[in-house]
Design a protein around this motif. Structure first.
Motif, PDB file in Angstrom:
ATOM      1  N   LYS A  88       0.803  -1.274   0.017  1.00 37.09           N
ATOM      2  CA  LYS A  88       0.112   0.012  -0.006  1.00 37.09           C
ATOM      3  C   LYS A  88       0.737   1.362   0.207  1.00 37.09           C
ATOM      4  O   LYS A  88       0.358   2.375  -0.322  1.00 37.09           O
TER       5      LYS A  88
ATOM      6  N   LEU B  34      -6.472  -2.672   5.324  1.00 35.21           N
ATOM      7  CA  LEU B  34      -5.554  -1.667   4.510  1.00 35.21           C
ATOM      8  C   LEU B  34      -6.468  -1.136   3.239  1.00 35.21           C
ATOM      9  O   LEU B  34      -6.185  -0.126   2.525  1.00 35.21           O
ATOM     10  N   GLU B  35      -7.111  -2.426   2.670  1.00 30.86           N
ATOM     11  CA  GLU B  35      -7.707  -2.004   1.442  1.00 30.86           C
ATOM     12  C   GLU B  35      -8.834  -0.947   1.618  1.00 30.86           C
ATOM     13  O   GLU B  35      -9.053  -0.303   0.591  1.00 30.86           O
TER      14      GLU B  35
ATOM     15  N   PHE C  55      -7.255   2.571   2.343  1.00 32.22           N
ATOM     16  CA  PHE C  55      -6.371   3.087   1.155  1.00 32.22           C
ATOM     17  C   PHE C  55      -7.003   2.687  -0.020  1.00 32.22           C
ATOM     18  O   PHE C  55      -6.086   1.932  -0.781  1.00 32.22           O
TER      19      PHE C  55
ATOM     20  N   LYS D  67      -4.538   3.520  -2.977  1.00 32.94           N
ATOM     21  CA  LYS D  67      -3.431   2.956  -3.172  1.00 32.94           C
ATOM     22  C   LYS D  67      -3.344   1.583  -3.875  1.00 32.94           C
ATOM     23  O   LYS D  67      -4.484   1.012  -4.224  1.00 32.94           O
TER      24      LYS D  67
ATOM     25  N   LYS E 174      -3.986  -1.937  -5.018  1.00 37.91           N
ATOM     26  CA  LYS E 174      -5.055  -2.954  -4.528  1.00 37.91           C
ATOM     27  C   LYS E 174      -4.334  -4.203  -4.006  1.00 37.91           C
ATOM     28  O   LYS E 174      -3.519  -4.563  -4.780  1.00 37.91           O
TER      29      LYS E 174
END
Lengths: 222, 222
Positions: free
Chosen positions: B31, B76-77, B80, B83, B85
């Motif tokens: 990321k 995180l997916e 963000f 960013k 993937k």
């Protein structure tokens, strides 16, 4: 536009066992498109298909000719985008390739030990000779020495399903809520095992059996 | 908003080996977000994290607290989306779960045989006692009797990589053209093996080594 799938058969033409042909038939059934299968013995592939094609499944539709089960799935996805999807986009194709590699390199060798002589015995005489020669060459041993459906080999096969079994504790299909071609790769392979083993390959309480039957019921009658 | 990742460490705090912590760190690096790791020995997880949390990785960011490597990747997916993937949508999450099941049920047991005593030896004394008790209980054998980096066990591990190796003949990553979290699950696990084995776990000409190094170089310095 009629779709023909050349499908490997035994001495009894209604006996269809090939794992890759089952993958292709499951992909066709998943798309819900009409198709007919052409029963094709090992040694009559060239004659039936009337090309230099040596392996099945082989699909013909109009002027389109498609070799290889994975290529057939990709073809169907492109041709019938409005039907239930087989892949989750290009990255989904890549993920399915991993599942195919896993199936072909780990499950198939475990299943061969349970069924290879049975397959031979289900074929017509000329196909038996072809099958024995090519498979014994590939395996480096006599079919009679390879097939041994011992409890140990059955357990090894069931242990080989562990990655799928463990995943099923968290979700219904490799595709998530619905099966995708990744599921059908494994399904078609286990259909082959079930058709040729002559006994129930699954332990009765195996979640893999439940998963398999859920897919099998969807495509009933194919 | 600073991100803290509680990361398992050895007696030497800079020695970080946990396969699931490596998965989480690789996901953070993928990321491209800033984060700091908090070196945390086995027996100080509760003290460091100041919760009832018993396992690592554990992520804190603002008021968010996330347990488990897969949950961290999902977090995180979501956090963000702009960013690079980690997942190819919900079905991609499902596919990654299959890869995680494969990794955990087949690769990890093969790696444990090569490294479990080494891990023990890298820990502080109190952690050694904890590790020995829990792992010997889990494995049903003494660590000294489990670890055996024999040529046979090394070959069995390398054979276990066959599904990935076979797939690499057709595409660069499990994610296709670019790595996705599915790749990082395997990468983090092999990073653990490499860090703790004390020898090169890969055959020098193994395409898996090339794949591993390609990912490792992307996240260099993490």
């Amino acid at each position: 536009m009629s779709i023909k799938l050349y499908d490997l058969c035994g001495l009894d033409e209604s006996f269809r066992f090939s794992p890759t042909c089952w993958r292709a038939k499951a992909a066709l059934a998943h798309k819900g498109v009409d198709f007919e299968t052409i029963a094709t013995p090992f040694t009559k592939i060239k004659e039936h298909v009337a090309t230099e094609q040596k392996t099945l499944p082989y699909l013909e539709s109009g002027g389109d000719k498609v070799v290889d089960s994975f290529a057939i799935a990709l073809y169907l996805e492109e041709k019938f985008p409005e039907k239930p999807k087989l892949f989750n986009g290009p990255e989904g194709v890549a993920a399915a390739k991993f599942v195919q590699s896993w199936t072909n390199t780990t499950l198939i060798p475990l299943i061969i030990k349970l069924v290879v002589k049975n397959i031979h015995d289900s074929l017509a005489a000329t196909d038996q000779a072809y099958f024995r020669k090519t498979r014994e060459n590939m395996l480096g041993a006599r079919l009679e020495d390879v097939q041994n459906a011992s409890q140990e080999n059955i357990e090894a096969f069931r242990e080989g399903l562990k990655p799928l079994r463990t995943m099923l504790a968290e979700q219904r299909f490799i595709g998530g809520k619905e099966p995708l071609y990744a599921d059908l790769i494994v399904y078609g392979t286990l259909k082959w095992a079930l058709k040729t083993a002559g006994f129930d390959i699954f332990a009765s309480d195996d979640p893999v059996k439940t998963w398999f039957e859920a897919i099998d019921q969807r495509y009933e009658g194919v």
